[in-house]
Design a protein around this motif. Structure first.
Motif, PDB file in Angstrom:
ATOM      1  N   GLU A 133       0.907  -1.150   0.005  1.00 21.43           N
ATOM      2  CA  GLU A 133      -0.055  -0.034  -0.199  1.00 21.43           C
ATOM      3  C   GLU A 133       0.683   1.175  -0.122  1.00 21.43           C
ATOM      4  O   GLU A 133       0.566   2.112  -0.597  1.00 21.43           O
ATOM      5  CB  GLU A 133      -0.929  -0.155   1.218  1.00 21.43           C
ATOM      6  CG  GLU A 133      -1.984   0.791   1.114  1.00 21.43           C
ATOM      7  CD  GLU A 133      -2.901   0.937   2.405  1.00 21.43           C
ATOM      8  OE1 GLU A 133      -4.131   1.287   2.180  1.00 21.43           O
ATOM      9  OE2 GLU A 133      -2.361   0.436   3.263  1.00 21.43           O
ATOM     10  N   ALA A 134       1.897   1.136   0.899  1.00 23.20           N
ATOM     11  CA  ALA A 134       2.791   2.206   0.886  1.00 23.20           C
ATOM     12  C   ALA A 134       3.384   2.823  -0.311  1.00 23.20           C
ATOM     13  O   ALA A 134       3.701   3.773  -1.196  1.00 23.20           O
ATOM     14  CB  ALA A 134       3.920   2.002   1.844  1.00 23.20           C
ATOM     15  N   VAL A 135       3.973   1.413  -1.074  1.00 24.96           N
ATOM     16  CA  VAL A 135       4.727   1.359  -2.519  1.00 24.96           C
ATOM     17  C   VAL A 135       3.380   2.231  -3.651  1.00 24.96           C
ATOM     18  O   VAL A 135       3.846   3.329  -4.082  1.00 24.96           O
ATOM     19  CB  VAL A 135       4.903   0.189  -3.024  1.00 24.96           C
ATOM     20  CG1 VAL A 135       5.456   0.390  -4.420  1.00 24.96           C
ATOM     21  CG2 VAL A 135       6.294  -0.343  -2.090  1.00 24.96           C
ATOM     22  N   VAL A 136       2.322   1.707  -3.493  1.00 23.43           N
ATOM     23  CA  VAL A 136       1.430   2.108  -4.191  1.00 23.43           C
ATOM     24  C   VAL A 136       1.102   3.596  -4.040  1.00 23.43           C
ATOM     25  O   VAL A 136       1.218   4.427  -4.963  1.00 23.43           O
ATOM     26  CB  VAL A 136       0.026   1.339  -4.208  1.00 23.43           C
ATOM     27  CG1 VAL A 136      -1.146   1.948  -4.887  1.00 23.43           C
ATOM     28  CG2 VAL A 136       0.264  -0.044  -4.688  1.00 23.43           C
ATOM     29  N   ARG A 137       1.057   3.955  -2.644  1.00 26.18           N
ATOM     30  CA  ARG A 137       0.585   5.501  -2.442  1.00 26.18           C
ATOM     31  C   ARG A 137       1.584   6.414  -3.104  1.00 26.18           C
ATOM     32  O   ARG A 137       1.657   7.533  -3.651  1.00 26.18           O
ATOM     33  CB  ARG A 137       0.707   5.663  -1.001  1.00 26.18           C
ATOM     34  CG  ARG A 137      -0.464   6.860  -0.823  1.00 26.18           C
ATOM     35  CD  ARG A 137      -0.861   6.888   0.834  1.00 26.18           C
ATOM     36  NE  ARG A 137      -1.805   5.844   0.911  1.00 26.18           N
ATOM     37  CZ  ARG A 137      -2.113   5.297   2.040  1.00 26.18           C
ATOM     38  NH1 ARG A 137      -1.463   5.516   3.344  1.00 26.18           N
ATOM     39  NH2 ARG A 137      -3.274   4.557   2.321  1.00 26.18           N
ATOM     40  N   SER A 138       3.155   5.911  -2.766  1.00 26.74           N
ATOM     41  CA  SER A 138       4.287   6.933  -3.241  1.00 26.74           C
ATOM     42  C   SER A 138       4.269   6.821  -4.435  1.00 26.74           C
ATOM     43  O   SER A 138       4.691   7.861  -5.350  1.00 26.74           O
ATOM     44  CB  SER A 138       5.403   6.234  -2.489  1.00 26.74           C
ATOM     45  OG  SER A 138       5.741   4.950  -2.996  1.00 26.74           O
ATOM     46  N   THR A 139       3.996   5.962  -5.358  1.00 30.86           N
ATOM     47  CA  THR A 139       4.105   5.943  -6.956  1.00 30.86           C
ATOM     48  C   THR A 139       2.877   6.482  -7.579  1.00 30.86           C
ATOM     49  O   THR A 139       2.946   7.171  -8.286  1.00 30.86           O
ATOM     50  CB  THR A 139       4.229   4.506  -7.477  1.00 30.86           C
ATOM     51  OG1 THR A 139       3.322   3.765  -6.989  1.00 30.86           O
ATOM     52  CG2 THR A 139       5.641   4.033  -7.120  1.00 30.86           C
ATOM     53  N   ALA A 140       1.738   6.471  -6.610  1.00 30.42           N
ATOM     54  CA  ALA A 140       0.369   6.654  -7.145  1.00 30.42           C
ATOM     55  C   ALA A 140       0.373   8.252  -7.201  1.00 30.42           C
ATOM     56  O   ALA A 140      -0.491   8.958  -7.886  1.00 30.42           O
ATOM     57  CB  ALA A 140      -0.682   6.174  -6.677  1.00 30.42           C
ATOM     58  N   ALA A 141       0.903   8.939  -6.183  1.00 29.61           N
ATOM     59  CA  ALA A 141       0.664  10.390  -5.852  1.00 29.61           C
ATOM     60  C   ALA A 141       1.034  11.359  -7.167  1.00 29.61           C
ATOM     61  O   ALA A 141       0.110  12.129  -7.377  1.00 29.61           O
ATOM     62  CB  ALA A 141       1.576  10.970  -4.594  1.00 29.61           C
ATOM     63  N   PRO A 142       2.269  11.172  -7.786  1.00 28.23           N
ATOM     64  CA  PRO A 142       2.578  12.005  -8.667  1.00 28.23           C
ATOM     65  C   PRO A 142       1.215  11.696 -10.105  1.00 28.23           C
ATOM     66  O   PRO A 142       0.934  12.794 -10.713  1.00 28.23           O
ATOM     67  CB  PRO A 142       3.689  11.766  -9.291  1.00 28.23           C
ATOM     68  CG  PRO A 142       4.275  11.087  -8.342  1.00 28.23           C
ATOM     69  CD  PRO A 142       3.312  10.445  -7.452  1.00 28.23           C
ATOM     70  N   VAL A 143       0.914  10.665 -10.143  1.00 31.89           N
ATOM     71  CA  VAL A 143      -0.089  10.407 -11.361  1.00 31.89           C
ATOM     72  C   VAL A 143      -1.207  11.236 -10.886  1.00 31.89           C
ATOM     73  O   VAL A 143      -1.837  11.862 -11.915  1.00 31.89           O
ATOM     74  CB  VAL A 143      -0.269   8.849 -11.353  1.00 31.89           C
ATOM     75  CG1 VAL A 143      -1.301   8.505 -12.350  1.00 31.89           C
ATOM     76  CG2 VAL A 143       0.966   8.182 -11.793  1.00 31.89           C
ATOM     77  N   GLY A 144      -1.547  11.176  -9.607  1.00 32.41           N
ATOM     78  CA  GLY A 144      -2.835  11.792  -9.312  1.00 32.41           C
ATOM     79  C   GLY A 144      -2.653  13.474  -9.569  1.00 32.41           C
ATOM     80  O   GLY A 144      -3.710  13.790 -10.101  1.00 32.41           O
ATOM     81  N   GLU A 145      -1.755  13.831  -9.149  1.00 33.77           N
ATOM     82  CA  GLU A 145      -1.327  15.365  -9.503  1.00 33.77           C
ATOM     83  C   GLU A 145      -1.647  15.597 -11.130  1.00 33.77           C
ATOM     84  O   GLU A 145      -2.254  16.613 -11.343  1.00 33.77           O
ATOM     85  CB  GLU A 145      -0.115  15.787  -8.933  1.00 33.77           C
ATOM     86  CG  GLU A 145       0.059  16.164  -7.433  1.00 33.77           C
ATOM     87  CD  GLU A 145       1.460  16.226  -7.044  1.00 33.77           C
ATOM     88  OE1 GLU A 145       2.316  16.529  -7.922  1.00 33.77           O
ATOM     89  OE2 GLU A 145       1.557  16.099  -5.666  1.00 33.77           O
TER      90      GLU A 145
END
Lengths: 66, 209, 212
Positions: A49-61
């Motif tokens: 989950e931590a990995v997903v969150r850290s990689t997903a954040a820029p995509v979200g922006e």
């Protein structure tokens, strides 16, 4: 070896009791194992989950920017 | 549930008019009946598996038969103790019920051998189910056979006086029967839940890794 | 009827394979004869005929097991069973064909073994012979299904006797009873009941055992 009747009765009930006790002990051991495995999997899931969150954040922006 | 068990264990040995060995009856017979019930349940679930093809029934059938075998082993042990108490020998071939349970015990041990030497999957489930069904057909036929075998193995019929049960004795018997059935049911649910949890966890692990 | 034509074809196939390869029947024959000779030395002098009848049944059951262990081997070695299962015939016909073929082998072995038993040990009357035949049917019917189950497992040679022996106990009771009891008819009835119940069950459940 001679056994009195009362001892035999006690033995019969005792055997049943011991069987149930052993059974419960086996179940308890299994429960401990399951609990440990669940904890392990939870660790794995948290890490992911931590990995997903850290990689997903820029995509979200980026998607927000568009 | 626990209360009923404790109650049965304390209340059960209350009357011992026919000698103290009579008390074994309250634990031996309910356990034997429960073992039959478990085998029947296992066969019923096996039939459902073959009929409807629902995979969940495989585990239920297996757990029921596992319970039945445990209770069958207990029947053999308590029966052996009873034989020692009332006839002075640890084993007697003249007790039809005991011999039947020995046959069934061997049969269901073979069931586990079969199950553990087949590859996991639908075919194993169906083979085990078929074997479980053979078991319930074997019970009455073996019983008949053992009754008949008595004639030539023991020419003199072993007469055991039918215990005339009084009201309290009968109530005690029913109560302990209910308690043992309840115990079997609880153990069945616990084991089933454990096995299901095990399978789910394995699946979860595969999904995560 | 197409069903019986299928059964007959399957039985013929098994018999023909055996005639060509000869690896089951000679083994069964030799086994049952050696067992009878072993029994002569296993039985102390003066134990009487009843003990001999009991041992005859041990010999019959183990001979049948020997035949059953080989029953599905040709199919296994050449992958024929999958083809048969996929064939457009009723799958229970496969079971019936195999049962009849195994029964033929067992009866053939007994045609030699029973006269040898009479010669070595004790006479057999008509009731005893009927008992042998009925028990043969039962053990072949149940055994060919169990052998198919065991053939799919990892430990087939070990597993088959474990599966069959508890199921064969009523057959032994019936067979021995028919041989030594003055009221043999009741035991024949038990054997017939066994045959009927388990033949129907095996016939109905074979399909589930062989399909993937």
């Amino acid at each position: 070896m001679s056994w009195s009747q009362a001892e035999l009765v006690a033995a019969a009930y005792g055997v049943v009791f011991v069987f149930v006790l052993v059974y419960v002990a086996i179940i308890a051991a299994k429960l401990v194992r399951l609990q440990r495995e669940t904890a392990e999997l939870l660790e794995v899931a948290r890490g992911r989950e931590a990995v997903v969150r850290s990689t997903a954040a820029p995509v979200g922006e980026v998607s927000e920017g568009v | 549930m626990g209360l009923a068990l404790i109650l049965a264990l304390i209340v059960a040995p209350e009357d011992a008019d026919q000698g103290i060995s009579q008390r074994i009856f309250y634990i031996h017979v309910p356990i034997a009946l429960t073992a039959y019930f478990c085998f029947g349940l296992g066969a019923w679930k096996a039939l459902l598996l073959l009929w409807r093809g629902d995979e969940r029934n495989d585990l239920e059938s297996y757990v029921a038969i596992h319970q039945g075998t445990i209770f069958g082993a207990l029947t053999l042990i308590t029966g052996s103790i009873w034989a020692r108490a009332s006839w002075g020998v640890w084993w007697t071939w003249s007790s039809n019920q005991l011999v039947l349970f020995l046959v069934l015990f061997l049969f269901y041990c073979a069931y586990f051998m079969l199950r553990f030497s087949l590859e996991e999957g639908a075919r194993r489930a169906r083979s085990s189910a078929v074997y479980a069904l053979f078991g319930v057909v074997l019970i009455p036929i073996s019983f008949l056979a053992i009754r008949l075998a008595d004639d030539f193995i023991h020419p003199t019929v072993f007469v055991r006086e039918g215990p005339q049960m009084t009201g309290t004795m009968f109530a005690t018997f029913c109560l302990s029967w209910a308690a043992v059935t309840l115990l079997a049911y609880v153990l069945y649910r616990v084991e089933l839940a454990g096995k299901r949890l095990d399978a789910d966890l394995r699946e979860l692990r595969e999904v995560l890794q | 009827m197409i069903y019986f034509a299928d059964v007959a074809a399957l039985t013929r196939k098994d018999l023909r394979v055996e005639l060509r390869a000869r690896d089951t029947l000679p083994a069964m024959l030799l086994f049952v004869l050696s067992t009878l000779v072993v029994f002569h030395f296993a039985l102390p002098e003066g134990t009487g005929d009843d003990a001999a009848y009991g041992l005859l049944w041990v010999a019959i059951v183990f001979t049948a097991l020997l035949g059953l262990a080989r029953a599905w081997v040709p199919e296994q070695e050449h992958g024929v069973l999958d083809g048969l299962v996929l064939a457009p015939s009723d799958r229970s016909a496969i079971w019936l064909g195999k049962t009849l073929a195994t029964l033929a082998f067992l009866v053939a072995a007994q045609v030699v073994a029973l006269p040898a038993f009479v010669l070595f040990f004790a006479p057999l009357d008509a009731t005893a012979l009927a008992g042998v035949l009925l028990a043969d049917i039962g053990i072949c019917a149940v055994g060919s299904l169990m052998a198919a189950m065991a053939a799919a497992s990892r430990s087939r040679e070990v597993l088959l006797p474990l599966l069959v022996l508890p199921l064969a106990i009523p057959l032994i009771v019936g067979g021995v009873g028919a041989a030594i009891s003055p009221e043999g008819g009741r035991y024949l009835l038990l054997l017939a009941l066994y045959d009927g119940a388990f033949a129907v069950l095996s016939w109905a459940s074979f399909e589930y055992v062989v399909t993937e």
